[in-house]
Design a protein around this motif. Structure first.
Motif, short mmCIF file in Angstrom:
data_model
loop_
_atom_site.label_atom_id
_atom_site.label_comp_id
_atom_site.label_asym_id
_atom_site.label_seq_id
_atom_site.Cartn_x
_atom_site.Cartn_y
_atom_site.Cartn_z
N GLU A 1 32.17 15.50 29.79
CA GLU A 1 30.80 15.62 30.28
C GLU A 1 30.69 16.63 31.44
OE1 GLU A 1 27.69 13.62 29.13
OE2 GLU A 1 29.15 14.26 27.63
N ALA A 2 31.79 16.89 32.13
CA ALA A 2 31.77 17.86 33.22
C ALA A 2 31.44 19.27 32.73
CB ALA A 2 33.09 17.87 33.97
N THR A 3 31.63 19.54 31.43
CA THR A 3 31.29 20.87 30.92
C THR A 3 29.79 21.14 31.06
OG1 THR A 3 31.09 19.99 28.66
CG2 THR A 3 33.22 20.92 29.29
N LYS A 4 28.99 20.08 31.16
CA LYS A 4 27.55 20.25 31.35
C LYS A 4 27.22 20.73 32.76
CE LYS A 4 26.38 16.63 27.98
NZ LYS A 4 25.74 15.31 27.78
N THR A 5 28.17 20.61 33.68
CA THR A 5 27.93 21.05 35.06
C THR A 5 28.49 22.43 35.33
OG1 THR A 5 29.97 20.13 36.04
CG2 THR A 5 28.10 18.63 35.76
N VAL A 6 29.14 23.04 34.34
CA VAL A 6 29.76 24.36 34.52
C VAL A 6 28.78 25.41 35.07
CG1 VAL A 6 30.63 26.36 33.21
CG2 VAL A 6 31.71 24.12 32.96
N PRO A 7 27.52 25.47 34.57
CA PRO A 7 26.61 26.50 35.08
C PRO A 7 26.41 26.44 36.59
CG PRO A 7 25.71 25.53 33.09
CD PRO A 7 26.89 24.69 33.48
N TYR A 8 26.53 25.26 37.18
CA TYR A 8 26.28 25.13 38.62
C TYR A 8 27.46 25.65 39.44
CZ TYR A 8 22.61 22.37 36.59
OH TYR A 8 21.56 21.98 35.81
N ILE A 9 28.66 25.60 38.88
CA ILE A 9 29.81 26.20 39.54
C ILE A 9 29.81 27.71 39.30
CG2 ILE A 9 32.33 26.28 39.65
CD1 ILE A 9 31.08 23.77 40.84
#
Length: 304
Positions: free
Chosen positions: A60-68
């Motif tokens: 699920e962390a792949t959904k936060t990739v754009p923010y990094i």
């Protein structure tokens, strides 16, 4: 019927201190194998010869990739003065040379022109697309392209060392989409002495630091063991640049179903992008409107 992807449903971040040599994709595949993870990705490519922090997102962390990817990043790099190459780094062919070697004062005097909102032309050997094809593929075929300039925010660019007359070490903090090779190339052109990147290291990216990363040797040594699992950072670290609001019991249920849900937050205004937590775990990312979060990304409920 689609084939079911093998692996564990684990979510979080593994921070790697990437060595020179392997591609970013190779590192992702190594981490996915080591954790027996079903899904993995990275937050920002590093060239094969570059070293430093490579943040690997699992599940699920792949959904936060754009923010990094959107977060500020810091690079330390050494520029070889007097030589330009077709790749703007040490791997390319020499295409021009110069005997001019500016002193430190001359270099510092022009660094300010690379700070702030600048326009940057990517290297010929880069992954940008030209008529549907990657620029580096066309460049390898001997084609010369006029690549369009792209905007880049540079927070700072400082001279940190001068090992010898031929080399200068710089540190840059910038936003997403920056090419350090282009900075080296353009700096050399502005100084009239030419230049290319000799060494490149990404020191940090958003909340993640190379100094806290695992080496590939360490990952291989503890692969498929609980010891490696212990290095998994919470998925929520990928959201640290967004304000947090807390979902109510009913709001969490609605958000997990993709509907607007009631949240409680301070310091957020109508229309702000933020993330909602419930019992300390991320539920969704979306826009805050009149006491509710309108979700754009929803996270699966943790199995634990």
């Amino acid at each position: 019927m689609a084939r079911k992807r093998k692996g564990r449903d684990i979510s979080g971040w593994i921070i790697v201190d990437k060595p020179a040599g392997p591609t970013s994709t190779t590192v992702v595949n190594k981490v996915r194998w080591a954790l027996d993870a079903k899904k993995a990705g990275h937050a920002g490519t590093l060239d094969p010869d570059a070293t430093g922090v490579l943040a690997i997102a699992l599940g699920e962390a792949t959904k936060t990739v754009p923010y990094i990817t959107d977060a500020l990043k810091a690079y330390s790099f050494t520029v070889r003065l007097g030589i330009s190459t077709n790749t703007d780094d040490a791997e390319g062919e020499v295409i021009a040379t110069s005997d001019l070697r500016p002193d430190d004062a001359a270099i510092k005097a022009v660094l300010g022109s690379f700070v702030g909102d600048i326009q940057q032309i990517p290297p010929q050997f880069s992954a940008v697309k030209v008529d549907g094809q990657r620029a580096y593929k066309l460049a390898r075929a001997g084609e010369e392209m006029e690549l369009a300039a792209r905007p880049l925010w540079v927070e700072s660019l400082l001279l940190t060392d001068r090992p010898d007359v031929d080399h200068v070490t710089l540190e840059m903090v910038c936003g997403k989409g920056g090419y350090v090779r282009s900075i080296a190339r353009d700096l050399g052109q502005k100084l009239g002495c030419l230049g290319h990147v000799r060494e490149l290291r990404r020191e940090w990216s958003g909340p993640f630091e190379a100094a806290n990363g695992l080496t590939l040797e360490q990952i291989e040594a503890i692969a498929r063991t609980p010891e490696l699992d212990a290095h998994l950072l919470p998925m929520e670290q990928g959201l640290c640049d967004l304000p947090e609001v807390k979902a109510t019991d009913e709001g969490a249920v609605r958000l997990r179903n993709g509907n607007p849900g009631m949240v409680i937050g301070t310091g957020v205004e109508y229309g702000d992008e933020c993330w909602a937590s419930y019992k300390g775990r991320a539920v969704a990312v979306g826009r805050f409107k009149s006491g509710e979060l309108h979700p754009a990304r929803v996270f699966a409920e943790p199995a634990d």
